[in-house]
Structures are given as structure tokens and as C-alpha cells.
Write a protein that holds these residues in place. Structure first.
Motif, mmCIF file in Angstrom:
data_model
loop_
_atom_site.group_PDB
_atom_site.id
_atom_site.type_symbol
_atom_site.label_atom_id
_atom_site.label_comp_id
_atom_site.label_asym_id
_atom_site.label_seq_id
_atom_site.Cartn_x
_atom_site.Cartn_y
_atom_site.Cartn_z
ATOM 1 N N PHE A 1 12.814 2.172 -10.775
ATOM 2 C CA PHE A 1 11.543 2.878 -10.839
ATOM 3 C C PHE A 1 10.585 2.284 -9.830
ATOM 4 N N SER A 2 9.867 3.143 -9.155
ATOM 5 C CA SER A 2 8.791 2.648 -8.302
ATOM 6 C C SER A 2 7.536 2.555 -9.159
ATOM 7 N N GLN A 3 6.601 1.714 -8.746
ATOM 8 C CA GLN A 3 5.358 1.581 -9.493
ATOM 9 C C GLN A 3 4.584 2.891 -9.486
ATOM 10 N N LYS A 4 4.593 3.619 -8.350
ATOM 11 C CA LYS A 4 3.882 4.900 -8.273
ATOM 12 C C LYS A 4 4.445 5.883 -9.292
ATOM 13 N N PHE A 5 5.788 5.934 -9.407
ATOM 14 C CA PHE A 5 6.412 6.823 -10.373
ATOM 15 C C PHE A 5 5.965 6.473 -11.784
ATOM 16 N N LEU A 6 5.978 5.190 -12.105
ATOM 17 C CA LEU A 6 5.594 4.764 -13.448
ATOM 18 C C LEU A 6 4.126 5.068 -13.730
ATOM 19 N N LYS A 7 3.250 4.850 -12.747
ATOM 20 C CA LYS A 7 1.826 5.142 -12.946
ATOM 21 C C LYS A 7 1.626 6.639 -13.187
ATOM 22 N N LYS A 8 2.304 7.487 -12.396
ATOM 23 C CA LYS A 8 2.199 8.938 -12.579
ATOM 24 C C LYS A 8 2.732 9.332 -13.953
ATOM 25 N N SER A 9 3.876 8.748 -14.340
ATOM 26 C CA SER A 9 4.469 9.065 -15.643
ATOM 27 C C SER A 9 3.550 8.648 -16.778
ATOM 28 N N LEU A 10 2.931 7.485 -16.663
ATOM 29 C CA LEU A 10 2.026 6.994 -17.688
ATOM 30 C C LEU A 10 0.817 7.914 -17.806
ATOM 31 N N TYR B 1 18.322 -17.774 -7.159
ATOM 32 C CA TYR B 1 17.849 -17.379 -5.829
ATOM 33 C C TYR B 1 17.450 -15.897 -5.839
ATOM 34 N N ALA B 2 18.285 -15.065 -6.447
ATOM 35 C CA ALA B 2 17.976 -13.626 -6.506
ATOM 36 C C ALA B 2 16.652 -13.391 -7.224
ATOM 37 N N SER B 3 16.432 -14.082 -8.318
ATOM 38 C CA SER B 3 15.184 -13.926 -9.075
ATOM 39 C C SER B 3 13.982 -14.357 -8.248
ATOM 40 N N ARG B 4 14.109 -15.477 -7.546
ATOM 41 C CA ARG B 4 12.987 -15.974 -6.741
ATOM 42 C C ARG B 4 12.729 -15.082 -5.532
ATOM 43 N N LEU B 5 13.795 -14.559 -4.935
ATOM 44 C CA LEU B 5 13.624 -13.641 -3.813
ATOM 45 C C LEU B 5 12.982 -12.330 -4.271
ATOM 46 N N GLU B 6 13.376 -11.852 -5.442
ATOM 47 C CA GLU B 6 12.746 -10.646 -6.000
ATOM 48 C C GLU B 6 11.245 -10.848 -6.169
ATOM 49 N N GLN B 7 10.872 -11.984 -6.729
ATOM 50 C CA GLN B 7 9.457 -12.279 -6.957
ATOM 51 C C GLN B 7 8.713 -12.413 -5.630
ATOM 52 N N ALA B 8 9.315 -13.103 -4.677
ATOM 53 C CA ALA B 8 8.685 -13.253 -3.358
ATOM 54 C C ALA B 8 8.517 -11.898 -2.682
ATOM 55 N N LEU B 9 9.528 -11.046 -2.795
ATOM 56 C CA LEU B 9 9.460 -9.706 -2.199
ATOM 57 C C LEU B 9 8.375 -8.875 -2.874
ATOM 58 N N ALA B 10 8.278 -8.974 -4.179
ATOM 59 C CA ALA B 10 7.228 -8.236 -4.904
ATOM 60 C C ALA B 10 5.846 -8.681 -4.432
ATOM 61 N N ASN B 11 5.656 -9.982 -4.278
ATOM 62 C CA ASN B 11 4.372 -10.500 -3.800
ATOM 63 C C ASN B 11 4.079 -10.049 -2.379
ATOM 64 N N LYS B 12 5.088 -10.078 -1.514
ATOM 65 C CA LYS B 12 4.924 -9.634 -0.126
ATOM 66 C C LYS B 12 4.518 -8.162 -0.088
ATOM 67 N N CYS B 13 5.207 -7.344 -0.859
ATOM 68 C CA CYS B 13 4.911 -5.908 -0.871
ATOM 69 C C CYS B 13 3.517 -5.640 -1.412
ATOM 70 N N LYS B 14 3.145 -6.359 -2.443
ATOM 71 C CA LYS B 14 1.798 -6.214 -2.997
ATOM 72 C C LYS B 14 0.756 -6.547 -1.935
ATOM 73 N N GLY B 15 0.988 -7.628 -1.185
ATOM 74 C CA GLY B 15 0.077 -8.027 -0.120
ATOM 75 C C GLY B 15 0.001 -7.008 1.006
ATOM 76 N N MET B 16 1.092 -6.269 1.208
ATOM 77 C CA MET B 16 1.139 -5.249 2.252
ATOM 78 C C MET B 16 0.607 -3.901 1.757
ATOM 79 N N GLY B 17 0.379 -3.802 0.443
ATOM 80 C CA GLY B 17 -0.043 -2.525 -0.128
ATOM 81 C C GLY B 17 1.104 -1.539 -0.247
ATOM 82 N N VAL B 18 2.327 -2.068 -0.345
ATOM 83 C CA VAL B 18 3.530 -1.238 -0.438
ATOM 84 C C VAL B 18 3.990 -1.204 -1.889
ATOM 85 N N ASP B 19 4.348 -0.018 -2.357
ATOM 86 C CA ASP B 19 4.831 0.148 -3.724
ATOM 87 C C ASP B 19 6.126 -0.634 -3.911
#
Length: 168
Positions: free
Chosen positions: A152-161, A102-120
Motif C-alpha cells: 500500500f502506498s501512503q496516498k492510497f491509505l489516506k484516500k481510503s481512510l 539489515y533489511a529492516s534498517r534499510l527499510e526505515q532509512a528509505l522511509a526517512n529518505k522518501c519522507k525528506g524528499m516528499g515522496v510517498d
């Protein structure tokens, strides 16, 4: 004379934070609400080792309370707590359990929701096996959270990269 509400107008960030909470709280798969095991912390009497393993436990009631008190200033703040909650489950439980799944599926659903919202949306980067003690009953390992995992936030990783590429 205009009819004015006594409530303050909700800022966009507050709406996003509420939307992320509500989505997580109401997310369903095959008409099953996956959030039920996360609504409150496990009983300390029944699971004392949980509180030895997880030093900063969090559940949906704590997240709601923090949200209601305005403690989340950015979307990433509630995302970190939700991810932390899911991560705790993965640290304490083995991968074959329903709550881990359940935790894994909720994580994935949350990631998709945030991506759709344009949220890091960030994630945990772990230095070790996500489950510290596959044979918990044997008592062979003690593992304490926080542990060698960093959020790590995606923004942090992109800046670091980008910085890493520029430096090399």
C-alpha cells in the motif's frame, strides 16, 4: 554556436528515482554498507528453497537494470521494488539474522529518505506472520510469495481512510 549535450535533460522524477537508488546503494551505519547482501540474488545451488519460496526474486542489480532502461516512471515504482526486496528477505529469513536486521534498517532509512524528499512511501500489510516457516529445516510449511501481503502506498491509505470516514 551553443555547445549542446547529446544527452536528454533529466526529468525531476528521474533524478528522484536515481537519488532513491543511490541512497539505498550507499547507505551506511557505523561505516558498514548494509546493502551488500542485496547486491545479487542468492545462489540457486546453495539456496534452492529460496526460489521455491520467493517466486519473483529481485536484487539491486535487477533494480539498477530496470532504472537504466527507464522502466521506473514514478518514484513509487522503485520504492515498491526496494520494499519487495527487503520483504523477500523477511519472508525467507528469521528475525535474528543479520540480513533480516539489515533489511529492516534499510527499510526505515528509505522511509526517512522518501519522507525528506516528499515522496510517498508505502509498506506491506501482511495477513500472517512475516516468516512463514520458523523451523525451515523441519519442512513443516511451504510458503510461496506472493502471499497474503499487499503493498500500500501512503496516498492510497489516506484516500481510503477519507473515503471510509465519509461513507460512515
Amino acid at each position: 554556436m551553443r555547445n549542446r549535450s547529446s544527452k536528454k535533460p533529466i526529468k525531476f522524477t528521474d533524478q528522484s528515482i536515481q537519488s532513491i537508488y543511490t541512497y539505498s546503494r550507499e547507505y551506511r551505519e557505523n561505516n558498514i554498507g548494509l546493502i551488500a547482501p542485496f547486491l545479487e540474488l542468492p545462489s540457486a545451488d546453495e539456496y534452492p528453497d529460496y526460489y521455491e519460496t520467493i517466486k519473483h526474486p529481485i536484487d539491486m542489480s535487477i533494480i539498477k537494470d530496470k532504472m537504466d532502461k527507464g522502466m521506473y516512471k514514478l518514484e513509487q515504482n522503485i520504492i515498491e521494488d526496494l520494499n519487495g526486496m527487503f520483504h523477500h528477505v523477511k519472508v525467507y529469513n528469521v528475525a535474528e539474522t543479520s540480513i533480516f536486521k539489515y533489511a529492516s534498517r534499510l527499510e526505515q532509512a528509505l522511509a526517512n529518505k522518501c519522507k525528506g524528499m516528499g515522496v510517498d512511501y508505502g509498506f506491506y500489510l501482511c495477513d500472517s506472520n512475516p516468516h512463514p516457516n520458523p523451523d525451515r529445516n523441519a519442512g513443516t510449511t511451504k510458503f510461496v510469495f506472493p502471499h497474503p501481503c499487499i503493498f500500500f502506498s501512503q496516498k492510497f491509505l489516506k484516500k481510503s481512510l477519507v473515503l471510509s470516514i465519509i461513507e460512515h
